[in-house]
Design a protein around this motif. Sequence first.
Motif, PDB file in Angstrom:
ATOM      1  N   VAL A  12       6.096   3.137  24.062  1.00  0.00           N
ATOM      2  CA  VAL A  12       7.278   2.302  24.189  1.00  0.00           C
ATOM      3  C   VAL A  12       6.928   1.092  25.047  1.00  0.00           C
ATOM      4  CG1 VAL A  12       9.667   2.199  24.956  1.00  0.00           C
ATOM      5  CG2 VAL A  12       8.762   4.320  24.009  1.00  0.00           C
ATOM      6  N   GLU A  13       7.186  -0.071  24.509  1.00  0.00           N
ATOM      7  CA  GLU A  13       6.937  -1.297  25.258  1.00  0.00           C
ATOM      8  C   GLU A  13       8.165  -1.604  26.113  1.00  0.00           C
ATOM      9  OE1 GLU A  13       5.747  -4.525  22.726  1.00  0.00           O
ATOM     10  OE2 GLU A  13       4.693  -3.148  21.399  1.00  0.00           O
ATOM     11  N   PRO A  14       8.000  -1.679  27.413  1.00  0.00           N
ATOM     12  CA  PRO A  14       9.148  -1.944  28.300  1.00  0.00           C
ATOM     13  C   PRO A  14       9.908  -3.224  27.936  1.00  0.00           C
ATOM     14  CG  PRO A  14       7.254  -1.264  29.587  1.00  0.00           C
ATOM     15  CD  PRO A  14       6.777  -1.448  28.178  1.00  0.00           C
ATOM     16  N   ALA A  15       9.207  -4.258  27.524  1.00  0.00           N
ATOM     17  CA  ALA A  15       9.877  -5.511  27.172  1.00  0.00           C
ATOM     18  C   ALA A  15      10.810  -5.329  25.981  1.00  0.00           C
ATOM     19  CB  ALA A  15       8.839  -6.589  26.869  1.00  0.00           C
ATOM     20  N   ARG A  16      10.390  -4.495  25.020  1.00  0.00           N
ATOM     21  CA  ARG A  16      11.258  -4.247  23.860  1.00  0.00           C
ATOM     22  C   ARG A  16      12.477  -3.428  24.251  1.00  0.00           C
ATOM     23  NH1 ARG A  16       8.397  -3.176  18.250  1.00  0.00           N
ATOM     24  NH2 ARG A  16      10.534  -3.648  17.708  1.00  0.00           N
ATOM     25  N   VAL A  17      12.278  -2.464  25.120  1.00  0.00           N
ATOM     26  CA  VAL A  17      13.405  -1.653  25.589  1.00  0.00           C
ATOM     27  C   VAL A  17      14.411  -2.544  26.311  1.00  0.00           C
ATOM     28  CG1 VAL A  17      14.098   0.183  27.167  1.00  0.00           C
ATOM     29  CG2 VAL A  17      12.046   0.457  25.758  1.00  0.00           C
ATOM     30  N   ILE A  18      13.919  -3.409  27.168  1.00  0.00           N
ATOM     31  CA  ILE A  18      14.797  -4.316  27.910  1.00  0.00           C
ATOM     32  C   ILE A  18      15.535  -5.237  26.953  1.00  0.00           C
ATOM     33  CG2 ILE A  18      14.808  -6.263  29.526  1.00  0.00           C
ATOM     34  CD1 ILE A  18      12.515  -4.748  31.007  1.00  0.00           C
ATOM     35  N   ALA A  19      14.858  -5.749  25.942  1.00  0.00           N
ATOM     36  CA  ALA A  19      15.502  -6.636  24.963  1.00  0.00           C
ATOM     37  C   ALA A  19      16.614  -5.911  24.216  1.00  0.00           C
ATOM     38  CB  ALA A  19      14.464  -7.187  23.986  1.00  0.00           C
ATOM     39  N   VAL A  50      24.165  -4.673  25.785  1.00  0.00           N
ATOM     40  CA  VAL A  50      25.106  -5.093  26.827  1.00  0.00           C
ATOM     41  C   VAL A  50      25.936  -6.281  26.334  1.00  0.00           C
ATOM     42  CG1 VAL A  50      25.265  -6.181  29.112  1.00  0.00           C
ATOM     43  CG2 VAL A  50      23.816  -4.175  28.786  1.00  0.00           C
ATOM     44  N   GLU A  51      25.298  -7.228  25.650  1.00  0.00           N
ATOM     45  CA  GLU A  51      26.034  -8.367  25.093  1.00  0.00           C
ATOM     46  C   GLU A  51      27.060  -7.904  24.063  1.00  0.00           C
ATOM     47  OE1 GLU A  51      23.121 -11.076  23.570  1.00  0.00           O
ATOM     48  OE2 GLU A  51      22.369 -11.578  25.569  1.00  0.00           O
TER      49      GLU A  51
END
Length: 58
Positions: free
Chosen positions: A10-17, A23-24
């Motif tokens: 799991v890529e953290p940047a993808r999870v955050i995106a 959230v939006e």
Amino acid sequence: MTQDAQDLVVEPARVIAVLRRRVEELTYENAVLSAAVDQQREEINALRGASGAGDRSG
């Protein structure tokens, strides 16, 4: 460790995106629902005012 566990990267940047996008979406949904509640409240108050207006005797 099983092969399935090794394949799960799991890529953290993808999870955050994904989380930011969700959230939006939830923020938008909350705004829409809040506006709907306000509209319903205004309609209810208008109906109460209209039904109560003829009941008042001076």
